[in-house]
Design an enzyme around this catalytic site. Structure first.
Site, short mmCIF file in Angstrom:
data_model
loop_
_atom_site.label_atom_id
_atom_site.label_comp_id
_atom_site.label_asym_id
_atom_site.label_seq_id
_atom_site.Cartn_x
_atom_site.Cartn_y
_atom_site.Cartn_z
N THR A 14 1.10 -1.04 0.23
CA THR A 14 0.18 0.30 0.21
C THR A 14 0.71 1.72 -0.12
O THR A 14 0.41 2.77 -0.48
CB THR A 14 -0.84 0.17 1.24
OG1 THR A 14 -1.70 -1.15 0.53
CG2 THR A 14 -1.64 1.15 1.66
N SER A 60 1.20 -7.44 -0.35
CA SER A 60 2.21 -8.84 -0.13
C SER A 60 0.98 -9.30 0.60
O SER A 60 1.55 -10.81 0.77
CB SER A 60 2.63 -7.32 1.22
OG SER A 60 1.67 -7.52 1.96
N THR A 93 1.58 -4.19 4.16
CA THR A 93 1.68 -4.24 5.69
C THR A 93 0.61 -6.16 5.77
O THR A 93 1.38 -6.33 6.83
CB THR A 93 0.39 -3.67 6.47
OG1 THR A 93 -0.53 -3.52 5.38
CG2 THR A 93 0.95 -2.57 6.27
N ASP A 94 0.33 -6.36 4.64
CA ASP A 94 -0.73 -7.94 5.12
C ASP A 94 0.37 -9.30 5.30
O ASP A 94 -0.11 -9.68 6.59
CB ASP A 94 -1.57 -7.87 4.26
CG ASP A 94 -2.34 -7.73 3.40
OD1 ASP A 94 -3.18 -6.65 4.67
OD2 ASP A 94 -3.40 -7.59 3.02
N1 ASP Z 1 -2.90 -5.66 0.60
C1 ASP Z 1 -1.66 -4.32 1.10
C2 ASP Z 1 -0.46 -5.62 1.30
O1 ASP Z 1 -0.17 -5.72 2.40
C3 ASP Z 1 -1.70 -4.04 2.27
C4 ASP Z 1 -0.46 -2.90 3.08
O2 ASP Z 1 0.00 -2.35 2.44
O3 ASP Z 1 -1.53 -2.31 3.69
O4 ASP Z 1 1.04 -5.13 0.75
#
Ligand code: ASP
Length: 315
Positions: A14, A60, A93-94
């Site tokens: 993100t 991710s 973050t995932d």
């Molecule tokens: N779906 C995203 C990822 O993990 C979520 C994020 O980065 O906050 O790439």
């Protein structure tokens, strides 16, 4: 502050996401911007000695083992350069906690390896990525810092202790009962605990190509559970199973019985908790082997590494 280059390796997430509208916090597309664009969005980084590369553009949630190996190799190559003070990895973050744990267990980090991310896309009204990136670079250049670290939301986490505890709030991470290592405020690092000690997993000495990693899956225990998932995994030939139990690692009897069948068939089973905090304390007599303080995703990585090491020992 240490002089030296900070090497930035972008992997998507993100933090590199874009949306049509600046108030769209859900319908954005992750992993659209490369490393140069991330740095360009942080004016205080202008003039800093930063080398950038975009390794992959991944949401991710799709992270895979082959990418982990490539990332580990690139980070190791940068750390080996005397002129590099530290490495920053931008990530989604995932699965941030999984990549952080994998690197913590398999990559010697005598210099800081700082992962960072964002909960809001780069185009959001109040994007958190630019400040997180600035903090990560500050941490990567901090005198004496070492280990696999995470800079997020003004806090510094040990990579081995990180867990994502919220799906959309800005402060989405916790270090569990251990607490954060420190804070980053207004460019100043305050540290409350020692830099993380690292004990590399024996498998780190010779990790095989990703397609040769043993398959290890997570099965969650819940009300009304059955053994069908474990039976299906056995039929698929998995080598290891982490049961994410309820509470302090308690397991529904149907899953427990299926797990025993799996063990008898040679599958290695570990018991973690589906709770994000606390891990599993103690080992009840007769219970499946505990994964201890590890979260279920961490326990999965640890079990894969154990199986890799065991296979190497047999070769
Ligand atoms: N779906 C995203 C990822 O993990 C979520 C994020 O980065 O906050 O790439």
């Amino acid at each position: 502050m240490q002089s030296g280059i900070v090497a930035l390796i972008a992997t998507g997430g993100t933090i590199a996401g874009t949306a049509e509208r600046s108030d769209d916090h859900v319908g954005y597309r992750a992993a659209q911007l490369g490393a140069e664009a991330l740095v360009a969005a942080v004016p205080p980084l202008a003039g800093r000695a930063i080398e950038v590369e975009t390794l992959v553009q991944l949401d991710s949630c799709h992270m895979d083992h082959a990418t982990w190996l490539r990332l580990r190799e690139r980070v190791a190559a940068q750390l080996a350069r005397p002129e590099v003070a530290g490495v920053v990895v931008t990530h989604g973050t995932d699965t941030l906690e999984e990549t952080a744990y994998f690197l913590h267990r398999t990559l010697a980090a005598p210099k800081p390896v700082v992962l960072t991310a964002a909960m809001r896309a780069a185009t959001a009204l109040s994007a958190d990525g630019p400040q997180n990136l600035l903090d990560a670079v500050t941490l990567a250049a901090a005198d004496g810092a070492c280990g696999v670290l995470v800079a997020f939301g003004g806090q510094v986490f040990a990579g081995s202790e990180l867990r994502k505890v919220h799906g959309w709030r800005l402060q989405a991470f916790s270090a569990g009962d251990a607490g954060v290592l420190g804070t980053l405020a207004d460019g100043t690092l305050a540290r409350w605990r020692e830099w993380p000690a690292q004990e590399l997993h024996p498998a780190a000495a010779a990790l095989p190509a990703a397609e040769r990693w043993p398959q290890v899956e997570i099965v969650t225990s819940h009300a009304g559970a059955s053994g069908v998932v474990i039976d299906a995994l056995m039929a698929a030939g998995v080598r290891g199973i982490v049961v994410a139990g309820t509470g302090n690692g308690s397991v529904h009897e149907a899953i427990d019985q299926a797990a025993r069948r799996a063990e008898r068939a040679g599958v290695v089973v570990r018991r973690a908790s589906r709770c994000q905090l606390g891990g599993v304390v103690g080992q009840r007599p007769g219970a499946l082997p505990s994964a201890g303080a590890l979260t279920a995703p961490q326990a999965r990585i640890e079990l894969m590494l154990d199986l890799i090491a065991a296979a190497a020992g047999r070769d």
